[in-house]
Design a protein around this motif. Structure first.
Motif, mmCIF file in Angstrom:
data_model
loop_
_atom_site.group_PDB
_atom_site.id
_atom_site.type_symbol
_atom_site.label_atom_id
_atom_site.label_comp_id
_atom_site.label_asym_id
_atom_site.label_seq_id
_atom_site.Cartn_x
_atom_site.Cartn_y
_atom_site.Cartn_z
ATOM 1 N N ALA A 1 -0.806 -16.227 -1.968
ATOM 2 C CA ALA A 1 -1.392 -15.956 -0.660
ATOM 3 C C ALA A 1 -0.518 -14.968 0.102
ATOM 4 N N GLY A 2 -1.066 -14.501 1.242
ATOM 5 C CA GLY A 2 -0.298 -13.632 2.120
ATOM 6 C C GLY A 2 -0.353 -12.172 1.710
ATOM 7 N N GLN A 3 0.511 -11.379 2.308
ATOM 8 C CA GLN A 3 0.578 -9.947 2.055
ATOM 9 C C GLN A 3 1.068 -9.664 0.634
ATOM 10 N N VAL A 4 0.380 -8.773 -0.063
ATOM 11 C CA VAL A 4 0.846 -8.325 -1.373
ATOM 12 C C VAL A 4 2.114 -7.506 -1.151
ATOM 13 N N PRO A 5 3.226 -7.875 -1.793
ATOM 14 C CA PRO A 5 4.491 -7.172 -1.522
ATOM 15 C C PRO A 5 4.427 -5.703 -1.928
ATOM 16 N N SER A 6 5.051 -4.868 -1.104
ATOM 17 C CA SER A 6 5.036 -3.423 -1.356
ATOM 18 C C SER A 6 5.773 -3.070 -2.633
ATOM 19 N N ASN B 1 -0.078 -4.231 5.126
ATOM 20 C CA ASN B 1 1.111 -3.382 5.192
ATOM 21 C C ASN B 1 1.958 -3.648 3.949
ATOM 22 N N PRO B 2 1.833 -2.878 2.887
ATOM 23 C CA PRO B 2 1.104 -1.608 2.852
ATOM 24 C C PRO B 2 -0.410 -1.794 2.803
ATOM 25 N N ASN B 3 -1.112 -0.754 3.257
ATOM 26 C CA ASN B 3 -2.557 -0.761 3.129
ATOM 27 C C ASN B 3 -2.942 -0.265 1.745
ATOM 28 N N LEU B 4 -4.230 -0.170 1.498
ATOM 29 C CA LEU B 4 -4.699 0.197 0.155
ATOM 30 C C LEU B 4 -4.171 1.555 -0.277
ATOM 31 N N SER B 5 -4.194 2.522 0.628
ATOM 32 C CA SER B 5 -3.770 3.876 0.272
ATOM 33 C C SER B 5 -2.307 3.919 -0.141
ATOM 34 N N THR B 6 -1.444 3.273 0.639
ATOM 35 C CA THR B 6 -0.019 3.248 0.320
ATOM 36 C C THR B 6 0.256 2.451 -0.940
ATOM 37 N N PHE B 7 -0.468 1.358 -1.098
ATOM 38 C CA PHE B 7 -0.259 0.486 -2.252
ATOM 39 C C PHE B 7 -0.590 1.179 -3.564
ATOM 40 N N LEU B 8 -1.608 2.024 -3.565
ATOM 41 C CA LEU B 8 -2.090 2.617 -4.815
ATOM 42 C C LEU B 8 -1.434 3.948 -5.163
ATOM 43 N N GLN B 9 -0.650 4.507 -4.286
ATOM 44 C CA GLN B 9 -0.240 5.901 -4.456
ATOM 45 C C GLN B 9 0.620 6.162 -5.691
ATOM 46 N N ASN B 10 1.301 5.135 -6.205
ATOM 47 C CA ASN B 10 2.150 5.329 -7.392
ATOM 48 C C ASN B 10 1.484 4.901 -8.693
ATOM 49 N N ALA C 1 -11.268 -2.115 5.049
ATOM 50 C CA ALA C 1 -11.229 -0.659 5.201
ATOM 51 C C ALA C 1 -12.639 -0.100 5.285
ATOM 52 N N HIS C 2 -12.794 1.026 5.980
ATOM 53 C CA HIS C 2 -14.073 1.711 6.095
ATOM 54 C C HIS C 2 -14.316 2.580 4.862
ATOM 55 N N GLY C 3 -15.558 3.018 4.726
ATOM 56 C CA GLY C 3 -15.975 3.734 3.531
ATOM 57 C C GLY C 3 -15.110 4.921 3.163
ATOM 58 N N ASN C 4 -14.913 5.836 4.110
ATOM 59 C CA ASN C 4 -14.108 7.018 3.809
ATOM 60 C C ASN C 4 -12.684 6.651 3.423
ATOM 61 N N GLU C 5 -12.151 5.620 4.046
ATOM 62 C CA GLU C 5 -10.760 5.230 3.823
ATOM 63 C C GLU C 5 -10.540 4.689 2.424
ATOM 64 N N TRP C 6 -11.318 3.661 2.046
ATOM 65 C CA TRP C 6 -11.062 3.063 0.740
ATOM 66 C C TRP C 6 -11.519 3.949 -0.409
ATOM 67 N N CYS C 7 -12.572 4.709 -0.207
ATOM 68 C CA CYS C 7 -13.015 5.624 -1.265
ATOM 69 C C CYS C 7 -11.973 6.718 -1.517
ATOM 70 N N LYS C 8 -11.409 7.276 -0.446
ATOM 71 C CA LYS C 8 -10.393 8.321 -0.595
ATOM 72 C C LYS C 8 -9.115 7.776 -1.200
ATOM 73 N N ALA C 9 -8.732 6.537 -0.833
ATOM 74 C CA ALA C 9 -7.529 5.925 -1.400
ATOM 75 C C ALA C 9 -7.644 5.779 -2.911
#
Length: 733
Positions: free
Chosen positions: A138-143, A171-180, A196-204
């Protein structure tokens, strides 16, 4: 001799190959075994439920332990501890985080009690496969997890309860979490709160996961619309976005993915018209658009050689006909089109679908006959209920030996029920109610071996005796035979054999059960509108701990009510109306949500005619005191119908002399009296939620009520005499 030599050399060859395999498998390194034992000692798990950890023995080679795989050098490379009932200790499991050669880690389906995912998992930099699904984290997925750059498969999915998320990416959000995660091919984040909204999660997704093949983001609190940036993920084969509030149309570019095999968009609030070109995608195997009520569309002609296996469109606004070309879908195993707007006949070509297992066409406007399905020998689930189907059930169903669920209710099917349907031992639920079936019900062949737990034949035109083989169905839980023309006697020894029975309905028939005392699990019993006579069996009211609803309305029952019910009674709803019962209604029935008693003929000279007792939903101490004060040795009977009907008896004069329940009566009551209305009341009456006000002088009624059709009074000389001597007052205000 030559053959013997050939066999000898062949044996030598295989032996040498086997010895080579044994040699290259390697032996467990001592440090690896120590790390695994340290891991075992750190974890809290159920030794009785464990099939892996509990068997790890320090005296054996760790490469042979269940859930452990090693490379040639004896390093642990794969560790599978799924379904091990692990509940705690993962954060202190230093032995796990030191397994530097580990490529694959599976901790799925354990019981970590809302523990956060340990950030030290990031130490396992060689991991290619990480599965933490449904493990209780549970809780925040660790960065730190985003630093595992070699991951190809990441599964953090979890089942959610009542819409609440267990894990979140804030925190991190989807974009930061997936970048590597440039190597990711399969991403499962179902149930993780991404918000997340459509543009946000699709772009991530499109900016980082260029090689993504499986995208599973069900119930992630995503919103729409689906952005065109997702079109850059050309390698996608599986797209699961169900249970998100997308509130948008389905973009056509998804149908252009060359490897698309699965598209799941159920419960997404989809709008507009679904593009037909999806039905021609040759690679598509699974399509689920169900529960999008505003999504429109129709089914085109299906070409041959499609790969479609699952087609789920239930609870959408799809309409039109089911084309004959559905027979071209040779791989189709599941089709759900329930609760749509389809019309026309069910194509006979469906009988050629040899792989079909699940078929649900319920709640549509399909008409005509039922296909034979003679080639669909794998068919297990069949629901054609709530349509306009006609004709008889095909006799060829004797070949469908895998059927377990059949629901044909609410159609216009006729003819006799084929005996072949009663010769399928795998059948668990058979529901044929509300049709026009005639004739006698077939006997079950070898009924004791059947798995049937539900048999519903109500509201047909069936006749003759109830087959005695029904009472050999040991697992029968629900038996509904009401509103037919059954005759005969159902004896005690037959009904009492159905020990798992929870609901029994013989109403509107003429079979006579002698008793059902041994049906210990019975919860609902409806024997209304039959010809039962004699006393109410005391076993129903005094022995049963589960029976909550008892309906004996409109029979010929006699006897004293008070003798039938004990001082404490578990019954919540009782309907004894339309019988010839006598005496007081016992106080134990004060707990009932509804109590009705019709035609009590108490035989002391002042008849009460056709009358009804309605017990309040909540009996307070004041009501119980009122009961003691006013019902001493005889019963005052009151009906509280929708029109405010009040029956009055000569006994009521004493009550009025003390203080009438409804307050002081005016002389206008007698002026409004109409003698004809005492003879019969054929309107609708209602069960009111009633209680005494604080003065204990007036009954206060809640306007919310449960209404019923009032039966005509039982005709007898006694009741007629009683009715003529009673007074009645109608207040239709």
């Amino acid at each position: 001799m030559r053959n013997l030599l050939s066999w000898f050399f062949l044996i030598i060859f295989f032996a040498s190959c086997f010895s080579h395999v044994v040699l290259v498998s390697g032996q467990c390194q001592s440090d690896q075994q120590s790390l695994l034992l340290q891991l075992k000692n750190s974890l809290v798990f159920s030794s009785t439920s464990s099939v892996k950890l509990a068997l790890w023995d320090q005296n054996t080679d760790c490469c042979n332990w269940s859930g452990v795989d090693c490379d040639e050098a004896g390093h642990v490379i794969n560790l599978n501890l799924s379904n091990e009932s692990i509940s705690d200790g993962i954060e202190n499991a230093a032995g796990l985080f030191a397994l530097q050669h580990l490529n694959s880690l599976n901790l799925a389906y354990n019981r970590f009690n809302a523990t956060q995912i340990p950030s030290r998992l990031a130490n396992l930099t060689n991991l290619i496969y990480l599965n933490l699904s449904n493990a209780g984290f549970a809780g925040q997925v660790p960065s730190s997890i985003s630093g595992m750059r070699k991951l190809v498969t990441l599964d953090l999915s979890s089942l959610t309860f009542l819409g609440s998320s267990v894990l979140k990416l804030e925190n991190p959000n989807l974009s930061t979490f997936l970048q590597n995660f440039t190597e990711i091919r399969e991403l499962y984040l179902d149930g993780v709160n991404i918000s997340a909204h459509g543009n946000e999660w699709c772009k991530a997704l499109s900016s980082s996961l260029h090689n993504l093949q499986v995208l599973s983001l069900s119930n992630c609190f995503l919103s729409g619309p689906i952005s065109t940036s997702l079109a850059e993920l050309r390698s996608l084969s599986v797209v699961r976005l169900d249970q998100n509030n997308l509130s948008s149309t389905v973009p056509g570019f998804l149908a252009e993915f060359m490897n698309l095999t699965s598209l799941r968009l159920s419960y997404c609030g989809l709008l507009g018209t679904f593009p037909e070109k999806f039905f021609q995608v040759p690679t598509l195997e699974n399509l689920d658009l169900s529960n999008n009520e505003l999504l429109q569309g129709s089914l085109p002609q299906f070409p041959q050689n499609l790969s479609l296996r699952t087609l789920m469109l239930s609870s959408t606004s799809f309409s039109g006909t089911l084309p004959d070309s559905v027979g071209n879908l040779k791989n189709l195993s599941r089709i759900g089109l329930s609760n749509c707007n389809f019309t026309g006949q069910i194509p006979t070509t469906m009988a050629t679908l040899t792989q079909i297992v699940y078929l649900d066409l319920s709640f549509n406007n399909f008409s005509g006959p039922i296909p034979s399905f003679h080639m669909s020998k794998n068919l297990t689930y069949l629901d054609l209920s709530n349509n306009l189907l006609t004709d008889a059930i095909p006799s060829s169903w004797e070949q469908l030996q895998n059927l377990s669920y059949v629901d044909l209710r609410f159609n216009s099917l006729n003819g006799s029920i084929p005996s072949s349907l009663f010769a399928i031992p795998s059948l668990q639920k058979l529901q044929l109610a509300n049709n026009q079936f005639r004739g006698q019900v077939p006997q079950f062949s070898d009924a004791s071996s059947f798995q049937l737990d539900t048999l519903v034949l109500s509201d047909n035109r069936l006749e003759g005796p109830i087959p005695m083989s029904i009472f050999e169905l040991k697992k029968l839980n629900i038996l509904l035979l009401s509103s037919n023309n059954f005759t005969g006697t159902v004896t005690l020894d037959k009904i009492q054999s159905l020990t798992n029975l929870t609901r029994l309905d013989f109403s509107y028939n003429r079979p006579i059960p002698e008793s059902i005392c041994n049906a210990t699990l019975l919860q609902v019993l409806d024997l209304s509108n039959n010809s039962f006579n004699g006393n109410i069996p005391k076993c129903l009211t005094q022995s049963s701990e589960t029976l909550g609803v008892l309906n004996l309305r409109r029979n010929n029952l006699t006897g004293i009510i008070f003798d039938t019910f004990p001082e404490t009674c578990a019954l919540q709803t009782v309907d004894l109306s339309g019988n010839h019962l006598q005496g007081m209604v016992p106080k134990s029935l004060a707990n009932c949500t509804m109590l009705e008693v019709l035609d009590l003929v108490i035989g002391i000279g002042f008849g009460i005619g056709s009358a009804v007792v309605v017990a309040p939903l909540m009996f307070s101490d004041k009501v119980n005191q009122w009961y003691d004060d006013h019902i001493i040795d005889k019963l005052l009977i009151v009906i509280l119908p929708m029109f405010g009907l009040m029956y009055k008896t000569s006994y009521q004069r004493r009550i009025e002399a003390e203080e009438d329940l409804e307050g002081k009566k005016s002389d206008e009551d007698d002026d409004d009296y109409d003698e004809t209305e005492t003879q019969e009341f054929r309107g609708r009456y209602c069960v009111f939620c009633s209680k005494l006000d604080f003065t204990r002088k007036r009954v206060v009624h809640d306007l919310k009520c449960t209404c019923h059709d009032s039966p005509p009074p039982i005709s007898s000389s006694t009741s007629t005499a009683s009715s003529s001597s009673s007074l009645a007052h109608f207040d239709q205000s």
